[in-house]
Design an enzyme around this catalytic site. Structure first.
Site, short mmCIF file in Angstrom:
data_model
loop_
_atom_site.label_atom_id
_atom_site.label_comp_id
_atom_site.label_asym_id
_atom_site.label_seq_id
_atom_site.Cartn_x
_atom_site.Cartn_y
_atom_site.Cartn_z
N GLU A 91 12.77 5.66 0.67
CA GLU A 91 12.83 4.53 1.59
C GLU A 91 13.73 3.42 1.06
O GLU A 91 13.94 3.28 -0.14
CB GLU A 91 11.43 3.99 1.88
CG GLU A 91 10.70 3.44 0.68
CD GLU A 91 9.28 2.99 1.04
OE1 GLU A 91 8.39 3.85 1.09
OE2 GLU A 91 9.08 1.78 1.26
N CYS A 104 17.52 -3.28 -0.18
CA CYS A 104 16.72 -2.88 -1.34
C CYS A 104 16.72 -1.35 -1.38
O CYS A 104 16.29 -0.71 -0.42
CB CYS A 104 15.31 -3.42 -1.19
SG CYS A 104 14.18 -2.84 -2.47
N CYS A 111 8.18 7.96 -9.13
CA CYS A 111 8.37 7.17 -10.36
C CYS A 111 7.32 7.61 -11.36
O CYS A 111 6.22 8.01 -10.98
CB CYS A 111 8.19 5.69 -10.03
SG CYS A 111 8.44 4.58 -11.44
N CYS A 115 2.76 1.92 -13.01
CA CYS A 115 2.22 0.56 -12.83
C CYS A 115 1.03 0.62 -11.89
O CYS A 115 1.07 1.28 -10.85
CB CYS A 115 3.29 -0.39 -12.30
SG CYS A 115 4.65 -0.61 -13.46
N CYS A 118 1.22 -0.36 -7.98
CA CYS A 118 2.40 0.10 -7.24
C CYS A 118 2.16 1.44 -6.56
O CYS A 118 1.69 2.40 -7.19
CB CYS A 118 3.57 0.20 -8.20
SG CYS A 118 5.10 0.73 -7.41
N CYS A 332 6.23 -1.74 -1.86
CA CYS A 332 7.09 -0.68 -2.40
C CYS A 332 6.42 0.68 -2.25
O CYS A 332 5.31 0.88 -2.70
CB CYS A 332 7.34 -0.90 -3.88
SG CYS A 332 7.78 -2.56 -4.28
N1 SAH Z 1 10.73 -0.01 -11.46
C1 SAH Z 1 11.34 -1.29 -11.28
C2 SAH Z 1 11.79 -1.59 -9.88
C3 SAH Z 1 10.92 -1.21 -8.73
S1 SAH Z 1 9.60 -2.22 -8.22
C4 SAH Z 1 10.47 -2.38 -11.82
O1 SAH Z 1 9.38 -2.10 -12.29
O2 SAH Z 1 10.90 -3.53 -11.84
C5 SAH Z 1 10.20 -3.81 -7.80
C6 SAH Z 1 9.18 -4.90 -8.08
O3 SAH Z 1 8.07 -4.84 -7.20
C7 SAH Z 1 8.63 -4.85 -9.49
O4 SAH Z 1 8.54 -6.12 -10.02
C8 SAH Z 1 7.25 -4.25 -9.24
O5 SAH Z 1 6.40 -4.51 -10.31
C9 SAH Z 1 6.88 -4.93 -7.94
N2 SAH Z 1 5.77 -4.31 -7.22
C10 SAH Z 1 5.44 -3.02 -7.11
N3 SAH Z 1 4.35 -2.84 -6.35
C11 SAH Z 1 3.99 -4.06 -5.95
C12 SAH Z 1 2.91 -4.55 -5.14
N4 SAH Z 1 2.01 -3.74 -4.59
N5 SAH Z 1 2.86 -5.89 -4.93
C13 SAH Z 1 3.77 -6.72 -5.47
N6 SAH Z 1 4.78 -6.32 -6.24
C14 SAH Z 1 4.89 -5.01 -6.48
#
Ligand code: SAH
Length: 349
Positions: A91, A104, A111, A115, A118, A332
């Site tokens: 996406e 974006c 991935c 995290c 996420c 995301c």
């Molecule tokens: N892997 C990279 C980029 C992808 S995520 C990274 O970790 O930075 C882009 C951003 O969105 C990151 O800061 C991630 O931590 C955040 N993110 C992911 N899921 C999220 C959620 N449910 N709510 C808010 N931010 C989120």
């Protein structure tokens, strides 16, 4: 490599030579792919029919297919679901701002960073995206909307620094003067903090913005949200940020997802300020986007304001990320995930 869309001008010259064409054709081919954003060899009418069919045989074009587009009624944000040549889906998001359009993009299918908050990481890593597949997300959206794209953020699914070579190749392609020529200053790469590759990226001396997903004021809390914190300490990550600034002169962005009751107290803000003070940076606060697979909640409005005010008292630049497309699968990886869940369901019934 036989992915034509990932090739730079030099590599396209070699392709031309191999297929019996003059090297100057490479420039035309490059412009078709990266400037005119062609979706097939057919369109490349200043190349001979013979050359085009030899290209098709040796280097199949394999465009991304648009599977679904969701448009927000609130702010015009659009979420695209694309299918890759091998059936995987990814996406991308188009956000319309006063200063221009920002896309974006995803850097991997899935991935493996894990995290906790996420959605992109739940099914693990399927495969990395090629440079061409990253670029084509931007090209397809520009074609589909007929609008110019002025900014690209690598903040979709995937960890860009876990796909280092393809990422750097993509950044060079998309900022190439013979291509879309997007200014490197308008490119942002977001990482969870893979320290050795942050240092490597600094040495490429690109003028892009590096955004670090910090999300916590200390190692202990960071470990509860981000497994990568077991691998690299905050000291190591912040040192790599200082190094990035020294090498490139580019101000860092710190992303901080505020998770209710986890990392959003006034003490957390104090501690965070203590860690990043003096670093040339900007903090982006993101009220966490709850996903149904986890029970995290977002911080209240007041808590977010207080957190911001506290950081500002220390002289730190802070913005609260404006929520875009709240009425479409926002966070995301949620669109991809809900699509996969749905098709899995249909296969079972
Ligand atoms: N892997 C990279 C980029 C992808 S995520 C990274 O970790 O930075 C882009 C951003 O969105 C990151 O800061 C991630 O931590 C955040 N993110 C992911 N899921 C999220 C959620 N449910 N709510 C808010 N931010 C989120």
């Amino acid at each position: 490599m036989n992915d034509i869309k990932s090739m730079n001008l030099e590599e396209l010259k070699a392709v031309c030579q191999e297929l019996g064409e003059k090297p100057f054709r490479a420039k035309q081919l490059f412009a078709w792919i990266h400037q005119k954003m062609a979706s097939s060899y057919e369109e490349m009418t200043n190349l001979s029919r013979g050359f085009r069919s030899r290209l098709e045989e040796t280097y199949p074009f394999r465009p991304l297919e648009i599977v679904q587009v969701q448009t927000s009624r609130l702010d015009g944000t659009q979420k695209y679901l694309f299918e890759l040549f091998d059936g995987n889906v990814i996406e991308s998001v188009l956000m319309r701002y006063h200063h221009g359009n920002s896309v974006c993009i995803s850097s991997q299918v899935g991935c493996r960073m894990g995290c906790r908050f996420c959605a992109s990481t739940i099914g693990g890593l399927v495969r990395p995206l090629s440079a061409g597949e990253m670029a084509e997300q931007v090209y397809q959206i520009a074609r589909h909307t007929g609008e110019r794209v002025s900014n690209v953020v690598v903040m979709g699914t995937g960890e860009p620094l876990d796909n280092y070579d393809n990422l750097v190749r993509f950044l060079r392609l998309i900022s190439s003067p013979e291509g879309l020529n997007i200014s490197q200053r308008n490119l942002t790469v977001s990482t969870c903090g893979i320290v050795p590759n942050m240092r490597r990226l600094a040495q490429e001396h690109l003028q892009i913005t590096l955004a670090l997903s910090l999300h916590a004021p200390n190692d202990e809390k960071r470990k509860t949200l981000m497994p990568i914190a077991y691998r690299y300490t905050m000291d190591e990550v912040l040192d790599a940020c200082r190094y990035y600034f020294r090498e490139t002169g580019r101000r860092l962005t710190f992303e901080y997802a505020l998770v209710g009751g986890e990392n959003d107290s006034q003490e957390d803000a104090d501690q965070l300020a203590g860690r990043i003070r003096g670093l040339n940076c900007h903090v982006n606060l993101i009220p966490v986007n709850p996903i149904k697979e986890r029970n995290y909640v977002r911080s209240g409005k007041k808590v977010v304001e207080n957190f911001k005010n506290k950081l500002e008292k220390y002289g730190i630049n802070v913005t609260i990320r404006r929520e875009m497309g709240a009425d479409i699968d926002g966070a995301c990886g949620q669109l991809r995930k809900s699509y996969i869940d749905k098709t899995d369901q249909e296969r079972k019934t």
